[in-house]
Design a protein around this motif. Structure first.
Motif, PDB file in Angstrom:
ATOM      1  N   ASN A  76     -23.980 -26.353 -58.401  1.00  0.00           N
ATOM      2  CA  ASN A  76     -23.516 -26.059 -59.604  1.00  0.00           C
ATOM      3  C   ASN A  76     -24.614 -25.158 -60.335  1.00  0.00           C
ATOM      4  OD1 ASN A  76     -20.929 -27.226 -59.051  1.00  0.00           O
ATOM      5  ND2 ASN A  76     -21.553 -28.961 -60.260  1.00  0.00           N
ATOM      6  N   GLY A  77     -25.238 -24.427 -59.428  1.00  0.00           N
ATOM      7  CA  GLY A  77     -26.383 -23.572 -59.920  1.00  0.00           C
ATOM      8  C   GLY A  77     -27.601 -24.053 -60.359  1.00  0.00           C
ATOM      9  N   LYS A  78     -27.691 -25.541 -60.352  1.00  0.00           N
ATOM     10  CA  LYS A  78     -28.817 -26.145 -60.878  1.00  0.00           C
ATOM     11  C   LYS A  78     -29.535 -26.882 -59.938  1.00  0.00           C
ATOM     12  CE  LYS A  78     -26.896 -26.824 -65.338  1.00  0.00           C
ATOM     13  NZ  LYS A  78     -26.463 -27.437 -66.540  1.00  0.00           N
ATOM     14  N   PRO A  79     -30.846 -27.003 -59.676  1.00  0.00           N
ATOM     15  CA  PRO A  79     -31.691 -27.820 -58.723  1.00  0.00           C
ATOM     16  C   PRO A  79     -31.480 -29.218 -59.030  1.00  0.00           C
ATOM     17  CG  PRO A  79     -33.169 -26.759 -60.271  1.00  0.00           C
ATOM     18  CD  PRO A  79     -31.886 -26.445 -60.557  1.00  0.00           C
ATOM     19  N   VAL A  80     -31.241 -30.056 -57.754  1.00  0.00           N
ATOM     20  CA  VAL A  80     -31.108 -31.676 -57.887  1.00  0.00           C
ATOM     21  C   VAL A  80     -32.083 -32.261 -57.198  1.00  0.00           C
ATOM     22  CG1 VAL A  80     -28.398 -31.493 -58.156  1.00  0.00           C
ATOM     23  CG2 VAL A  80     -29.482 -31.528 -55.931  1.00  0.00           C
ATOM     24  N   LYS A  81     -32.142 -33.673 -57.398  1.00  0.00           N
ATOM     25  CA  LYS A  81     -33.045 -34.626 -56.738  1.00  0.00           C
ATOM     26  C   LYS A  81     -32.217 -35.077 -55.485  1.00  0.00           C
ATOM     27  CE  LYS A  81     -36.199 -35.483 -60.620  1.00  0.00           C
ATOM     28  NZ  LYS A  81     -36.644 -36.531 -61.343  1.00  0.00           N
ATOM     29  N   SER A  82     -32.973 -35.744 -54.621  1.00  0.00           N
ATOM     30  CA  SER A  82     -32.428 -36.374 -53.312  1.00  0.00           C
ATOM     31  C   SER A  82     -31.473 -37.415 -53.826  1.00  0.00           C
ATOM     32  CB  SER A  82     -33.552 -36.976 -52.488  1.00  0.00           C
ATOM     33  OG  SER A  82     -34.205 -36.042 -51.943  1.00  0.00           O
ATOM     34  N   ASN A  83     -31.556 -38.105 -54.800  1.00  0.00           N
ATOM     35  CA  ASN A  83     -30.582 -39.194 -54.905  1.00  0.00           C
ATOM     36  C   ASN A  83     -29.233 -38.603 -55.969  1.00  0.00           C
ATOM     37  OD1 ASN A  83     -31.667 -38.579 -57.539  1.00  0.00           O
ATOM     38  ND2 ASN A  83     -32.673 -41.013 -58.042  1.00  0.00           N
TER      39      ASN A  83
END
Length: 101
Positions: A76-83
């Motif tokens: 949704n346009g935002k960086p995330v983490k693996s979890n």
């Protein structure tokens, strides 16, 4: 200044490029592979790294995790983490870097 035969051959060798090396200009960099996915409405919550490994052909979990660490996976346009746990209707954009040919 005089050169001995040994000096001449070394001098000559230094001017010639090694045959095993190829100039970097001749090795074109492959374009990155980008994908956009939309999570199904009925998808059960799952870690994003596992989800992408299942959905993207030839994607390994290590490649996906590296892309996530380098912020090349956006939800949704935002960086995330693996979890990060995917949710129904999430929009995922991922960029895989391709190694040189």
């Amino acid at each position: 200044m005089t050169f001995t035969s040994h000096d001449r051959s070394r001098h000559k060798m230094q001017k010639e490029p090694l045959k095993t090396e190829s100039p970097k200009e001749l090795q074109p960099e492959a374009a990155p592979k980008t994908m956009t996915l939309q999570v199904s409405k009925v998808q059960t919550p799952m870690r994003i790294d596992r989800y992408l490994t299942q959905q993207v052909e030839n994607a390994t979990r290590n490649k996906v995790q590296k892309a996530i660490e380098e912020q090349r996976v956006l939800v949704n346009g935002k960086p995330v983490k693996s979890n990060y746990r995917i949710k129904s209707c999430d929009h995922i954009h991922i960029t895989f870097l391709r190694p040189p040919a």
